[in-house]
Every structure is written in C-alpha cells, then in structure tokens.
Design a protein around this motif. Structure first.
Motif, short mmCIF file in Angstrom:
data_model
loop_
_atom_site.label_atom_id
_atom_site.label_comp_id
_atom_site.label_asym_id
_atom_site.label_seq_id
_atom_site.Cartn_x
_atom_site.Cartn_y
_atom_site.Cartn_z
N THR A 62 132.90 0.86 17.09
CA THR A 62 132.57 1.99 17.39
C THR A 62 132.37 2.43 18.80
N SER A 63 132.98 3.36 19.09
CA SER A 63 133.11 3.98 20.75
C SER A 63 132.40 5.27 20.66
N THR A 64 131.36 5.44 21.57
CA THR A 64 130.86 6.86 21.77
C THR A 64 131.09 7.43 23.06
N SER A 65 130.94 8.62 23.28
CA SER A 65 130.98 9.60 24.51
C SER A 65 130.28 10.74 24.24
N ARG A 66 129.80 11.13 25.48
CA ARG A 66 129.08 12.42 25.55
C ARG A 66 129.64 13.16 26.85
N PHE A 67 129.97 14.36 26.17
CA PHE A 67 130.40 15.24 27.45
C PHE A 67 129.10 16.43 27.28
N THR A 68 128.72 16.70 28.72
CA THR A 68 127.74 17.96 28.74
C THR A 68 128.41 18.77 29.74
N PHE A 69 128.32 20.03 29.23
CA PHE A 69 128.82 21.46 29.76
C PHE A 69 128.02 22.42 30.18
N VAL A 70 127.44 22.78 31.39
CA VAL A 70 126.42 23.37 31.76
C VAL A 70 126.82 24.76 32.63
N ASP A 71 126.51 25.97 31.95
CA ASP A 71 126.76 27.15 32.52
C ASP A 71 125.45 27.98 33.00
N LEU A 72 125.11 27.91 34.12
CA LEU A 72 124.03 28.33 34.60
C LEU A 72 124.19 29.96 35.11
N ALA A 73 122.87 30.65 35.02
CA ALA A 73 123.13 31.94 35.28
C ALA A 73 123.12 32.07 37.09
N GLY A 74 123.77 32.77 37.27
CA GLY A 74 123.99 32.70 38.80
C GLY A 74 122.59 33.18 39.66
N SER A 75 122.63 32.96 40.87
CA SER A 75 121.57 33.10 41.78
C SER A 75 121.72 34.91 41.95
N GLU A 76 120.60 35.46 42.24
CA GLU A 76 120.36 36.85 42.33
C GLU A 76 119.88 37.15 43.71
N ARG A 77 120.53 38.35 44.36
CA ARG A 77 120.17 38.81 45.45
C ARG A 77 119.88 40.39 45.19
N MET A 78 118.61 40.55 45.16
CA MET A 78 117.87 41.76 44.49
C MET A 78 118.63 43.10 45.01
N LYS A 79 118.97 42.96 46.66
CA LYS A 79 119.40 44.09 47.17
C LYS A 79 120.91 44.33 46.73
N LYS A 80 121.79 43.24 46.62
CA LYS A 80 122.99 43.33 46.06
C LYS A 80 123.26 43.70 44.70
N THR A 81 122.25 43.39 43.77
CA THR A 81 122.42 43.52 42.35
C THR A 81 121.77 44.95 41.99
N GLY A 82 121.01 45.41 42.88
CA GLY A 82 120.28 46.67 42.47
C GLY A 82 119.20 46.53 41.45
N ALA A 83 118.88 45.45 41.14
CA ALA A 83 117.93 45.03 40.17
C ALA A 83 116.71 45.54 40.02
N GLU A 84 116.06 46.14 39.15
CA GLU A 84 114.65 46.81 39.22
C GLU A 84 113.91 46.38 37.80
N GLY A 85 112.71 46.41 37.76
CA GLY A 85 111.94 46.27 36.74
C GLY A 85 112.26 44.94 36.00
N GLU A 86 112.58 44.93 34.62
CA GLU A 86 112.88 43.48 33.91
C GLU A 86 113.96 42.89 34.32
N ARG A 87 115.15 43.59 34.97
CA ARG A 87 116.10 42.80 35.79
C ARG A 87 115.95 42.22 36.86
N ALA A 88 114.86 42.64 37.80
CA ALA A 88 114.37 41.97 38.91
C ALA A 88 113.46 40.70 38.50
N ARG A 89 112.55 41.12 37.37
CA ARG A 89 111.94 39.90 37.12
C ARG A 89 112.90 38.79 36.46
#
Length: 119
Positions: A62-89
C-alpha cells in the motif's frame, strides 16, 4: 475544531471536483473597490490517496500520498479596498491571520533556530 470542516470519501476525480466545487460555493465573498467577489475566507482542500497493489510474490503493498491545496484570503489595504464597517473588520482579521501564518513559516524555515535544535 474548524467551523464548516468536512471530510468526504471519494473514489474518482469527478467526485473530487464536485467536493471542490461545493467547498468553493460555500466560501464567504464580498465586494470591495478592488475585487467584486473578494474572498473573505481561507480554504484548505486535502486529497489523501491510497493505492494497494499486489507484488509478484503475492504481497499487498500500500502506497499513500497527501496533497494539500491552500487558498488564502488576500491581504487588505483599507484605503484601496474602500472597506468600512464589517468589511474593514474582516480585512483586519484576514491580515492578522496572514501575519501569523507568515511568522510560522519564517520560524519553520529559520536555519539558525533549526541548527540550535529549537522546536
């Protein structure tokens, strides 16, 4: 315990794609000035493979393998995104998580720490 974590047993590529698609549809997204469907969550997709073959001598191997794929939410720059309130938090939490992950990766890759035998 991770909220929304699921473990699915599959037996072919089509089933894997269905699980990936379902997970993608369950991710949290929201609009910002930079991205109409900005991911507000991280995602991890793990594939564990197990294959058993029989050798010429009749022994199961028996052979075993594990592949892990990760998709991270991107970093945020508040000024560029215009995020306020809940989006900013959310942006602040995303940035904190990415900073913590970066610190872990840097610590694991620290050759001096490893050479000293520190864990």
């Amino acid at each position: 315990v991770v909220k929304g974590l699921r473990n699915k047993f599959i037996s072919n590529a089509a089933e894997a794609m269905d699980v990936l698609s379902t997970g993608t549809m369950n991710r949290t997204t929201a609009s910002t000035l930079m991205n109409r469907t900005s991911s507000r969550s991280h995602a991890v997709f793990m594939v564990n493979l197990r294959q058993t073959t029989r050798s010429a001598e009749g022994v199961d191997v028996t052979s075993t393998s594990r592949f892990t794929f990760v998709d991270l939410a991107g970093s945020e720059r508040m000024k560029k995104t215009g995020a306020e309130g809940e989006r900013a938090r959310e942006g602040i939490k995303i940035n904190e998580g990415l900073l913590a992950l970066g610190n872990v990766i840097n610590a694991l890759a620290d050759d001096d720490r490893i050479a000293r035998g520190e864990k």
